[in-house]
Write an enzyme that holds these catalytic residues in place. Structure first.
Site, PDB file in Angstrom:
ATOM      1  CD  GLU A 228      23.842  56.798  43.568  1.00 48.90           C
ATOM      2  OE1 GLU A 228      22.897  56.762  42.204  1.00 48.90           O
ATOM      3  OE2 GLU A 228      23.623  57.525  44.953  1.00 48.90           O
TER       4      GLU A 228
HETATM    5  C1  TNX Z   1      19.225  57.215  43.003  1.00 50.04           C
HETATM    6  S1  TNX Z   1      19.114  54.582  43.338  1.00 50.04           S
HETATM    7  C2  TNX Z   1      19.845  57.067  44.742  1.00 50.04           C
HETATM    8  C3  TNX Z   1      20.048  57.931  45.550  1.00 50.04           C
HETATM    9  C4  TNX Z   1      18.615  59.271  45.107  1.00 50.04           C
HETATM   10  C5  TNX Z   1      18.107  58.748  43.456  1.00 50.04           C
HETATM   11  C6  TNX Z   1      17.428  59.994  43.851  1.00 50.04           C
HETATM   12  C7  TNX Z   1      20.045  54.888  44.574  1.00 50.04           C
HETATM   13  C8  TNX Z   1      20.448  53.682  45.213  1.00 50.04           C
HETATM   14  N1  TNX Z   1      20.849  55.850  44.772  1.00 50.04           N
HETATM   15  O1  TNX Z   1      21.043  58.022  45.958  1.00 50.04           O
HETATM   16  O2  TNX Z   1      18.426  59.921  45.191  1.00 50.04           O
HETATM   17  O3  TNX Z   1      19.189  58.141  42.881  1.00 50.04           O
HETATM   18  O4  TNX Z   1      16.028  59.301  42.135  1.00 50.04           O
END
Ligand code: TNX
Length: 551
Positions: free
Chosen positions: A365
């Site tokens: 992300e």
């Molecule tokens: C996605 S999974 C994220 C996390 C969040 C999570 C909550 C991922 C690699 N990144 O930053 O905590 O969703 O479900």
């Protein structure tokens, strides 16, 4: 004498057949006197052959083990654990003695016995438990084991200490649930006789804990480690930094932990692990045959570090500490020389503290990082990690960079395209699909904790999928294994963690360990029911899902 073959049956299903067909009183106290359950792991058909003779009060080996063993054959009879039971270890090295002591420590509180470890080169006497690294089938590999239980002797043989450790979890589960109690229970402590030959499907059977959004104490982490070990999980990935907190002391950049770790989601005080704390966790995990994988999430999810060191931002201005739950808004300034120094320092210290071969760099992300910068950043971090003698793991977005074959991508995103790019580059993948494995997803709409962006994950949804057919372009040989992440935006206490992790974790453990051909939800949920009283005896705050007929 009756002899029949039932494909795809469990012991308890067989019980039901007997009850109907020949009106035996019950499988609990007057089961058939010879029940032979043979499972052939390589085949897609489970062959179960059953023989009945007449013998009073037989005690079959329970078919309750999670993860389900590759092969289990039950015979009639029982071994009875007594105050005189000796635990013999061979060879009597410190490591094997420690495994013997671990077993004694699990058995002594509930039995009230003071079982002792004995080294021996002679055959252990009747009534004892023998843990040996001699004589196991080399084909069982480093984590497999053979468990033979006769009325006289429990013999656990493995090629490596890890196999003995996993076999001990099976012994614990074969004993009555009360064995897990921390206070003296009545017993008797019988184990049904038979043999189990067992080894894992995947090398990587992992859990991830987010200690960044909410901080969890060393004590919480070691308790989680103990619970994971009960299900033969062998990796714990610690998510040590995120926008809301930096949780590991870095001597060359002390403010990361001191300031960057001071808060958590909601604005309450956070915390961090000193390097001694971290080393304690690593060693504790090692004693449970669990490898710690440290994650520093970069280049995004980086606000706590930017708040601690404004020179890591592009404009030189420190942001406030962040205690909300948004993602995708922060980034290290990729093209500054100070950022390179930071990366070398942090990765260098982590590599020294971490005996395992992996460092996880997050990489997910990174919406606040320019796309080209992102790729050059991942390539740069990869070479720094390799220069420190470790290999890089990252969330699947890293597959957009030029990965070395030893680098590993962790699949999570519901838009599954990117992880296969790692495979095309010759790398391996860890499977953590969010809609199947995210332990922070609610079980159902009424679950008060957790999130729902990836959907509800009840026990059946979490259990009923095959890593090898989950994502196009990723097949069995590309998969290192499975990992269940527990993100902690909504979780503030150990009780919260336990509620979301259990009883889903046993299911992920089984996906990672058990041959796919032996996995069936309707059979699994019957086995899981037996673990309710076990989790209760362990004091676990588990979710009593209505999908299971708990005893
Ligand atoms: C996605 S999974 C994220 C996390 C969040 C999570 C909550 C991922 C690699 N990144 O930053 O905590 O969703 O479900």
């Amino acid at each position: 004498m009756l002899k029949k073959v039932y494909p795809h049956s469990s012991f308890w299903q067989i019980c039901a057949v007997f009850l109907g067909a020949i009106a035996l009183a019950s499988c609990g106290n007057q089961a058939p006197s010879a029940v032979v359950v043979t499972r052939v792991p390589a085949s897609t058909t489970t062959m179960v052959s059953v023989q009945i003779a007449t013998q009073p009060n037989p005690v079959p080996m329970p078919a309750n083990i999670i993860p389900r063993p590759a092969s289990q054959v039950s015979t009639v009879g029982s071994f009875v654990l007594s105050a005189d039971t000796g635990i013999y270890v061979e060879p009597a090295t410190d490591e094997v003695k420690a495994i013997g002591q671990y077993l004694a420590d699990r058995l002594n509180p509930a039995t009230g016995y003071a079982l002792k470890i004995q080294g021996t080169s002679a055959a252990p006497g009747g009534g004892s438990i023998s843990l040996t690294l001699v004589g196991a089938d080399p084909a069982l590999g480093g984590e497999g084991y053979q468990l033979t239980i006769t009325p006289e002797l429990v013999t656990l043989a493995a090629n490596q200490p890890a196999g003995l450790f996993h076999g001990i979890q099976t012994i614990r589960q074969l004993l009555p649930p009360a064995i897990e109690s921390s206070s003296i229970q009545p017993g008797p402590w019988t184990i049904g006789t038979g043999t189990i030959t067992d080894y894992p499907r995947f090398a990587w059977r992992g859990a991830m804990l987010d200690v960044a959004r909410h901080f969890f104490s060393v004590r919480d982490v070691t308790r989680y480690i103990d619970l994971l070990a009960y299900y033969k999980i062998n990796r714990l990935h610690l998510h040590l930094s995120d926008d809301q907190g930096w949780r590991i002391q870095i001597n060359s950049w002390p403010n990361l932990a001191i300031y960057g770790g001071s808060l958590e989601v909601g604005g309450s005080p956070g915390g961090y692990y000193s390097q001694d704390d971290y080393t304690y966790i690593v060693d504790y995990a090692k004693s449970r045959y669990i490898m710690i994988i440290p994650e520093i999430d970069m280049p995004g999810h980086f606000n706590a570090a930017l708040a601690s060191y404004p020179e890591l931002t592009c404009d030189g201005v420190a942001p406030e500490l962040y205690t909300g739950t948004r993602v995708g808004f922060s980034s290290i300034c990729v093209n500054k020389e100070i950022s390179n120094i930071f990366l070398k320092d942090v990765i260098g210290e982590l590599a020294v503290l971490t005996p395992g071969p992996y460092i996880h760099i997050g990489g997910d992300e990174a919406q606040a990082t320019d796309a080209a910068d992102y790729i050059s950043f991942v390539n740069k971090v990869q070479s720094i990690i390799e220069a420190n003698g470790k290999h890089m793991i990252g969330w699947e977005e890293i597959a957009q960079a030029t990965l070395l074959p030893a680098s590993i991508a962790q699949h999570w995103n519901l838009d599954a395209g990117v992880a296969a790019q790692a495979v095309r580059q010759g790398g391996k993948v860890i499977m953590s699909p969010a809609d199947k494995t995210y332990l922070d997803m609610k079980y159902q709409a009424s679950t008060t904790l957790g999130q729902e962006w990836a959907g509800y994950i009840n026990l059946q949804t979490g259990y009923s999928w095959d890593p090898a057919t989950q994502v196009g372009g990723i097949i069995e040989k590309d998969i290192l294994g499975v990992e269940a992440p527990l993100w902690s935006e909504t979780l503030t206490s150990m009780a919260d963690l336990e509620y979301m992790a259990f009883p889903r974790v046993p299911g992920y453990a089984e996906i990672g360990w058990t041959p796919q051909a032996l996995r069936d939800w309707n059979e699994y949920r019957v086995r899981l029911a037996d673990h309710g009283p076990r989790l209760e005896a362990l004091g676990v705050n588990f979710y009593p899902s209505p999908e299971v007929l708990w005893p």
